[in-house]
Enzyme design. Structure first.
Site, short mmCIF file in Angstrom:
data_model
loop_
_atom_site.label_atom_id
_atom_site.label_comp_id
_atom_site.label_asym_id
_atom_site.label_seq_id
_atom_site.Cartn_x
_atom_site.Cartn_y
_atom_site.Cartn_z
CG HIS A 51 -1.69 1.29 1.38
ND1 HIS A 51 -1.55 2.13 2.46
CD2 HIS A 51 -2.60 1.88 0.56
CE1 HIS A 51 -2.36 3.17 2.32
NE2 HIS A 51 -3.00 3.04 1.18
CB SER A 52 0.99 4.27 0.35
OG SER A 52 1.54 5.56 0.29
CG MET A 53 5.76 5.99 0.14
SD MET A 53 6.45 6.38 -1.49
CE MET A 53 8.15 5.87 -1.26
#
Length: 1139
Positions: free
Chosen positions: A292-294
Site C-alpha cells: 500500500h502506498s510507499m
C-alpha cells in the site's frame, strides 16, 4: 533630491531616498559626509541637523558603543572606495531629510500600491484554486464499511540472528477469529507492506475477506481445490509507522528487512513445528506481495537489493503506490533510489531474452484510487513507463467490475467492494501445486485482466473466440427466429410461450462491416454452464452436414452430447458468457454506479475477430414471463463511432456539441483525442428527448475511459457529469514504448435503441474545476518558486548595497523587482518553456538532450519532462506567470508575517529587559548583541560541528540555526530602534533577508528531521551517513554565527560583486527549472551562497579586502593597533576610539 536616471548601470529604481546625491551625481550616505577641507582619505562625521540635535547628543553620549569603526566607516563611505574624489569646486551637499522622513523611507513595513495589488491578486488566485480543489469536480464516495475479527501472532524468533533490524521492525501473521485461529502456516504466503506512516494492521479487511472467501466458497469446491486453491497465509510487517515517503534510506532499509523476512517466511514451511502443509504439495519458493502506498515502491525495491533471493517474488499488487516518481523531491537519497529502481526495471524489460531479464517471471499490477486520493496524484501510480503490457498494468478502482467507485488513499485498504474484487483476483492466480505458488506468468496477467479490467479493453483476450466448440445446437422450425442481415434483436420481455426459444443472428462479412462491432446488453445473468442463467449466448459455425443434406436455418434443442436427432443440421457453438462484461445497472431510479443493484450483462466483439463464426445464437431459457430485456445488434464503425477533432483552444472557447440521430446503434462512442491532460476538467451535459412509443427499457448509461492507464468511470441514468482523466500529467516520464501516453478520452453512451429519440451531447471546459487540478500536480511548485522570488529580491538588495551602501528592506526591494526584474524573468521563463516544449520534438533537440542525459537519440528519454512545468504541451505557457504571481504573493505575505514575529519578539524582549536587572550588562551593547571572544566562537562552532559529525543530523542543526537567525533578526530590529543609523538599518534588513531565505529552505530539511526524531522515539540510534555531512551545514553555521555578533557584510565595489550577483541568480534559475524535480539541491546552492557571504565577512579584516579595493596607505591606517581589538562592523563590541 535627484533620482538616478532610469536605465543606468546602477539603476536602483528610486532607492536613493536612503542616500544622498551630490551635484556631480555621486551617491553618498546620509550618516557621514566628507569634509571639504580635509586631506584625501580623512573624513569626519557630519554635524547633526538642528532638527535632529537630540539624536546627535544621544549618539555622542554612546560614542564608546559606536556601531562602526571610524576607520572602516571612512573607508566605506569615502569617495575613494568608489573611485570618486571631491574637488574644491564641488558644492556642499544639501540638507538631509528630517528624521521622521528617513524613518518612513527605511521602514520595512512600507508597502507600495503595486506590492499590495500583487499580494491581493495572489491571495485571490490561491483562494480560488483551493476552493475549486475542495468543492468542484469531486467524485462520489461509495465505499461500504468492512468488518473483521483480527488476530495477530508476532514472530519473536525473527531476531538479530536473521536481520539487523530486529529491534526496529516486527513480523506478524494474521488469523481471522472464528475461521482460522491456528498460527501454523498451511497455505500460500502473502506479505503485506504498509506505506508512509502506515500500520501493519491496515491489511485486516483484506486478510479477513480472504479467510472468509476460502472458507465459504472454495473449501467445499472440489474443482477449485484440485486446481491448486488453498488458503492464504497473510503476513504483515510493523514499521512503527515510519515516514517512508520522505526518506530514501528508510525505504532501502525496509527493503533489506523485507527480503530477510521473505527468506524467513519461506523457511517456516520447511519447519514441521510451524507448518501444516498438506502432504504432496511442494514447499513454497515465492511470496505474493501486497503493498500500500510507499509499500508498493518498497516492494519493487526489494528486487533491486543485494540480499534479494532470486525468484522469491513473482507477483506484486500495489494500492495507490507512486511508482512513476517520488511524491516529494526533498531528499537526495529518495530521488536517487527512485532513479536507480526505475532504471533497473526498465532496463530489465529491454533485455533481449528472458534469460537476461531478472524480472521475466514477475507480474506487477498497480491499482489507483482516482480523484478522491488527495495524498498522491493517481497518475503517479501508472506503470506505463516501467512495465510492458505483457507483465503488468494500471487500473483505477472506478473501472473494476462491481466496485465502480473511486476511493481515497486510506479507503482503498478497507473498502468492502474493492477488497472482495482484490481477494478474488489473488485467488485467480494462485496454484499451490507449483513451487512458485502461482500460475505461469502469462496466465497470471490474463487472469488479473479478466478480474480487474472492464473486459472491453483491447488487451483483454476474448477467450470464447479462441476456444473449440463445446456445444451443438440442432435446428428445428417451431422454436427458432432467424434474423435478417442488419436486423436488431429487441426483446423487451422474456419467457413468451413458456418454453425455450432461440434467435439466430448472421455475422456480416468483413468487407461490409469494416471496423464494425457486435454488441449485446441485457439485465439478465448469462448462462455460463456452471451457473444457470435465463439467457445463453453462443458463437456458432455450421457443422459439416451429412452428404446430400441441406443446411436448415432453424434452432430448437440444445444438445451437449456429440450426437443429435437423425436428419437434423447442427451448429457447433461456443458459450460467449466467458467474455461477458458487467455494467452498472442504469434505471430511472439509479443514482450512482455503485448502487446496490444487479448489474447489466454486456458483450462486445469486433466483427473482424468473428471471422470463424457465421452465427450468433441467443437462447431464451425463461419458462415464465419476466420483465427482463435484451438488445443485440451488429453496427458499423461509421454509425457507432464519432471522431471529434478539436484541440484545447477550440474546446476552451466553444466546447463540443453533437446531436445523435434517432436511428442510431444501441452503443455510440465519441472519441476526443485531444482530451488527455490531467490539468483540464470538463462538464458533460446530455439532453435526451422522451421515448417515442413504449417506455425505455433502461436509462442512458455513460462510460468515460482512457486506455493508458486503464481508467473508466460510469454515469448511470445520466444527464451529464464531471469529466476528468488521469492521462498525460506534468513531470510524468513517457511510456516505455516511447509513443503517446494516451489515445485521448472516449465516451461510450448506451441508450434504448427502440426510443427513436435524439440526444444532444455537450462538452465544455470547467475553468474553475481545472484550476483545482493544479493542486495535486504542482504542490511542490509552491516550495520551489518562492525561492526564485526571494533570490531575485536578495540579488537586488545586494546590488543596491554595493552601489550605495544602503541595504534596503525586503519590501522595498520587492517593490522594485516587481517593476523590473521579476516580470522580465517570468517572461523569459515563459518563452523558455514554449521553446523547450517545441524543441524537444525536433531531431536536433533530441540529440542534445540525449547527450546531456546520457541516452541515445533513439532511446526513450525518461527525464524529458523534468524541466520547468514538466509538460511538453505549449498550451500551458500561462502557468509560468500564474505560479510566479502566486509565489510573489506568498513571499510578500511571508515577509510581513516574519516582520510581525520579529517585532513581537522584540517588544517582549524589550519589556523583559526593562523589567529585570541583568548581571551581564558589561558583556552587552545597547543593541543587544553579546560580546564574545574569538575563542568562544570557535569553541561553540566546533562543538556544534562535532555533534553533527557524530550524533545529530545536519537538518537538526539547520533548524537550530534558523532559530538563532530569528533571534539575531530580533536583536537587529532592537538595534535599529535604539540607534537610528544606516549601519543598524543595513544590519536589520540583511539579517531579515537571510532569515527569509533560510525559512524557505527549512521545509526541505524538516522531513528528514522528523524521520530522525521518529527513530529516536523507537530507540533506533543507528545514524545515516548522509545526515552527517559537515559541508552541508558548515557555511550556514559560519554565516549565522557571524551575523549573531552584529557583523554587517562589507560592500563590494570591485568586479567580485558580480559573483554575489551570479550566485543569487543561479539559485533563482535553478529553483525555476529544476526546483520541483530536484528540490533538495536548493539547500546546496543556498549553502554555497552562505559560504560566499562568509568569505566576504572574513575579507573585511585584512589589508587586502575582497570587498573593496582601497589604497595601501588607507588600509594600513585601518589596521593600526588601536582598531585591531574589535571587529570593524561589529555591533556591541568593545572597540577603542581611533586617536
Amino acid at each position: 533630491m535627484r533620482r538616478r536616471p532610469s536605465g543606468s548601470q546602477e539603476d536602483e529604481d528610486g532607492l536613493d531616498l536612503a542616500t544622498r546625491t551630490t551635484p556631480d551625481g555621486n551617491a553618498r550616505s546620509d550618516e557621514m559626509t566628507p569634509t571639504k577641507d580635509l586631506p584625501r582619505g580623512e573624513h569626519t562625521l557630519k554635524p547633526p541637523d538642528s532638527k535632529s540635535s537630540r539624536e546627535a547628543r544621544r549618539n555622542s553620549a554612546q560614542e564608546h558603543h559606536s556601531t562602526w569603526s571610524p576607520c572602516i566607516t571612512a573607508a566605506e563611505k569615502s569617495p575613494l572606495a568608489n573611485g570618486h574624489v571631491r574637488s574644491k569646486d564641488t558644492p556642499e551637499p544639501t540638507e538631509e531629510p528630517p528624521r521622521h522622513s528617513r524613518a518612513h523611507v527605511r521602514s520595512p513595513w512600507r508597502c507600495s500600491f503595486l506590492t499590495l495589488a500583487a499580494s491581493a491578486c495572489s491571495i485571490l488566485l490561491l483562494l480560488a484554486i483551493a476552493h475549486a480543489f475542495l468543492t468542484r469536480q469531486l467524485d462520489p464516495k461509495g465505499c461500504a464499511m468492512s468488518y473483521m475479527r483480527p488476530s495477530f501472532s508476532r514472530f519473536a524468533d525473527f531476531d538479530t540472528e536473521h536481520t539487523r533490524f530486529a529491534s526496529k521492525y516486527s513480523l506478524y501473521l494474521y488469523r481471522e477469529g472464528g475461521v482460522d485461529e491456528d498460527t501454523r502456516v498451511k497455505g500460500i504466503p502473502v506479505l503485506f507492506i504498509p506505506g508512509n506512516a502506515g500500520s501493519y494492521k491496515q491489511m485486516r479487511p483484506i486478510a479477513a475477506e480472504a479467510a472468509n472467501y476460502f472458507q465459504d466458497q472454495l473449501r467445499g469446491n472440489a474443482g477449485e481445490i484440485s486446481s491448486g486453491k488453498r488458503p492464504l497465509d497473510f503476513f504483515t510487517v510493523d514499521f512503527n509507522e515510519e515516514l517512508t515517503a520522505f526518506h530514501g534510506q528508510t525505504m532501502l532499509d525496509q527493503a533489506e528487512y523485507l527480503n530477510e523476512a521473505v527468506a524467513y517466511i519461506l523457511a517456516l514451511y520447511h519447519n514441521p513445528q510451524m507448518s501444516l502443509r498438506e502432504p504432496g504439495l511442494p514447499d513454497p519458493k515465492s511470496v505474493i506481495i501486497l503493498g500500500h502506498s510507499m509499500g508498493g515502491v518498497v516492494a519493487r525495491t526489494m528486487l533491486r537489493m543485494p540480499n534479494y533471493q532470486e525468484k522469491s517474488i513473482n507477483t506484486i499488487v500495489t494500492l495507490s503506490a507512486p511508482h512513476a516518481r517520488p511524491p516529494v523531491s526533498f531528499d537526495a537519497a529518495m530521488v536517487a533510489a527512485y532513479q536507480d529502481i526505475n532504471t533497473f526495471w526498465r532496463e530489465s524489460y529491454f533485455a533481449g531474452s528472458s534469460d537476461d531479464n531478472p524480472l521475466a517471471d514477475v507480474t506487477l499490477v498497480s491499482v489507483a484510487g482516482g480523484g478522491l486520493d488527495t495524498m498522491i496524484a493517481s497518475e503517479y501510480s501508472s506503470l506505463t513507463s516501467l512495465v510492458p503490457d505483457t507483465h503488468g498494468f494500471t487500473v483505477f478502482t472506478s473501472s473494476i467490475p462491481n466496485v465502480w467507485t473511486g476511493m481515497d488513499h486510506l479507503a482503498i485498504m478497507w473498502c468492502n467492494q474493492f477488497r472482495r474484487a482484490l481477494v478474488r483476483a489473488i485467488f485467480d492466480v494462485v496454484d499451490a501445486r507449483r513451487p512458485a505458488q502461482t500460475r505461469a506468468q502469462p496466465e497470471r496477467v490474463a487472469a488479473l485482466r479478466r478480474r480487474l479490467l472492464t473486459g472491453m479493453e483491447p488487451v483483454v483476450e476474448k477467450e470464447a473466440l479462441n476456444h473449440e466448440p463445446t456445444t451443438f445446437l440442432s435446428l428445428e422450425h417451431s422454436s427458432t427466429t432467424m434474423m435478417a442481415h442488419g436486423d436488431r434483436l429487441e426483446l423487451r420481455s422474456l419467457g413468451h410461450g413458456g418454453k425455450t426459444r432461440a434467435h439466430v443472428m448472421p455475422v456480416p462479412s468483413q468487407p461490409e462491416s469494416e471496423g464494425g462491432k457486435f454488441t449485446l446488453m441485457t439485465n439478465q445473468r448469462l448462462d455460463t454452464g456452471d451457473e444457470e442463467g435465463s439467457v445463453a449466448v453462443f458463437l456458432c459455425s455450421v457443422s459439416p452436414p451429412p452428404t446430400g443434406a441441406s443446411v436448415l436455418s432453424y434452432v430448437m434443442d440444445r444438445d451437449d452430447a456429440s450426437g443429435s436427432s437423425s436428419g437434423s443440421t447442427r451448429l457447433a457453438c461456443k458459450n460467449a458468457a466467458i467474455d461477458v462484461s458487467l455494467l452498472p445497472a442504469s434505471t430511472n431510479e439509479s443514482i450512482n454506479a455503485f448502487d446496490d443493484a444487479t448489474p447489466f450483462s454486456y458483450l462486445q466483439y469486433e466483427v473482424a475477430d468473428m471471422s470463424d463464426n457465421q452465427f450468433v445464437a441467443v437462447i431464451e431459457r425463461s419458462s415464465e414471463l419476466s420483465d427482463g430485456w435484451l438488445f443485440a445488434e451488429f453496427s458499423s464503425a461509421k454509425d457507432s463511432s464519432i471522431l471529434v477533432s478539436k484541440g484545447h483552444h477550440q474546446l476552451l472557447l466553444k466546447g463540443m456539441k453533437r446531436k445523435l440521430p434517432p436511428s442510431r446503434p444501441m452503443m455510440t462512442e465519441l472519441k476526443i483525442p485531444e482530451v488527455h491532460s490531467t490539468l483540464f476538467a470538463y462538464r458533460l451535459d446530455i439532453d435526451r428527448r422522451p421515448c417515442q412509443g413504449a417506455p425505455e427499457s433502461f436509462a442512458p448509461l455513460l462510460r468515460q475511459y482512457i486506455q493508458e492507464p486503464y481508467e473508466s468511470k460510469y454515469f448511470v441514468n445520466t444527464q451529464g457529469g464531471n469529466i476528468n482523466v488521469h492521462g498525460i500529467s506534468p513531470y510524468m516520464p513517457p511510456p516505455l514504448s516511447g509513443g503517446g501516453a494516451s489515445e485521448g478520452l472516449s465516451l461510450q453512451l448506451w441508450t434504448d435503441p427502440t426510443c427513436n429519440s435524439t440526444v444532444k451531447v455537450t462538452l465544455s471546459v470547467d475553468v474553475l474545476g481545472s484550476a483545482g487540478k493544479l493542486v495535486m500536480r504542482y504542490r511542490t511548485v509552491l516550495a520551489a518558486m518562492p525561492v526564485l522570488v526571494v533570490a531575485i529580491v536578495m540579488r537586488k538588495q545586494f546590488k543596491v548595497y554595493d552601489a550605495t551602501g544602503v541595504f534596503v528592506s525586503f519590501s522595498q526591494s520587492m517593490d522594485q523587482c516587481l517593476r523590473t526584474s521579476l516580470p522580465m524573468i517570468f517572461t523569459a521563463m515563459t518563452f523558455l518553456g514554449i521553446a523547450l516544449s517545441k524543441a524537444t520534438k525536433g531531431p536536433l533537440a533530441r540529440q542534445w538532450l540525449s547527450t546531456s542525459t546520457g541516452t541515445t537519440d533513439t532511446a526513450v528519454d525518461f527525464t524529458i519532462n523534468d524541466l520547468l512545468l514538466g509538460t511538453s504541451d505549449p498550451f500551458f505557457w500561462f502557468l509560468v506567470p500564474l505560479f510566479g504571481l502566486i509565489a510573489v504573493g506568498i513571499c510578500i505575505t511571508a515577509n510581513y508575517f516574519v516582520l510581525m514575529v520579529t517585532n513581537t519578539f522584540e517588544f517582549i524582549y524589550t519589556r523583559i529587559r526593562s523589567l529585570t536587572s541583568r548581571t551581564d550588562d558589561s558583556r552587552r551593547s545597547p543593541t543587544g548583541f553579546t560580546t564574545t571572544t574569538t575563542q568562544q566562537r570557535i569553541y561553540t562552532t566546533g562543538v556544534l560541528l562535532l555533534l553533527v559529525a557524530t550524533v545529530i543530523p545536519y537538518q537538526f542543526a539547520y533548524l537550530v540555526l534558523c532559530m538563532v537567525q530569528l533571534m539575531t533578526s530580533v536583536r537587529a530590529v532592537r538595534a535599529a530602534r535604539d540607534i537610528s543609523s544606516t549601519q543598524t538599518y543595513n544590519l536589520c534588513n540583511y539579517t531579515h533577508a537571510t532569515l527569509l531565505l533560510m525559512l524557505w529552505i527549512l521545509p526541505l530539511n524538516l522531513p528528514t528531521l522528523v524521520v530522525w526524531m521518529h527513530n529516536l522515539s523507537v530507540q533506533w540510534l543507528t545514524s545515516f551517513s548522509t545526515h552527517h555531512n559537515l559541508l552541508c551545514i558548515l557555511p550556514f553555521i559560519l554565516l549565522v554565527e557571524t551575523q549573531s555578533t552584529g557583523n554587517m557584510v562589507p560592500r563590494v565595489t570591485s568586479r567580485i560583486r558580480f559573483l554575489t550577483n551570479t550566485l543569487t541568480f543561479a539559485l533563482a534559475l535553478y529553483a525555476a527549472i529544476y526546483g520541483v524535480t530536484y528540490a533538495y539541491r536548493l539547500h546546496y546552492i543556498v549553502n554555497a551562497l552562505c559560504a560566499w557571504l562568509f568569505v566576504l565577512h572574513c575579507s573585511d579584516g585584512g589589508s587586502l579586502s575582497l570587498a573593496r579595493w582601497v589604497p595601501s596607505a588607507f588600509a594600513s591606517a585601518c589596521n593600526t593597533p588601536a582598531t585591531s581589538t574589535g571587529s570593524h562592523r561589529g555591533y556591541g563590541r568593545n572597540t577603542k576610539k581611533r586617536p
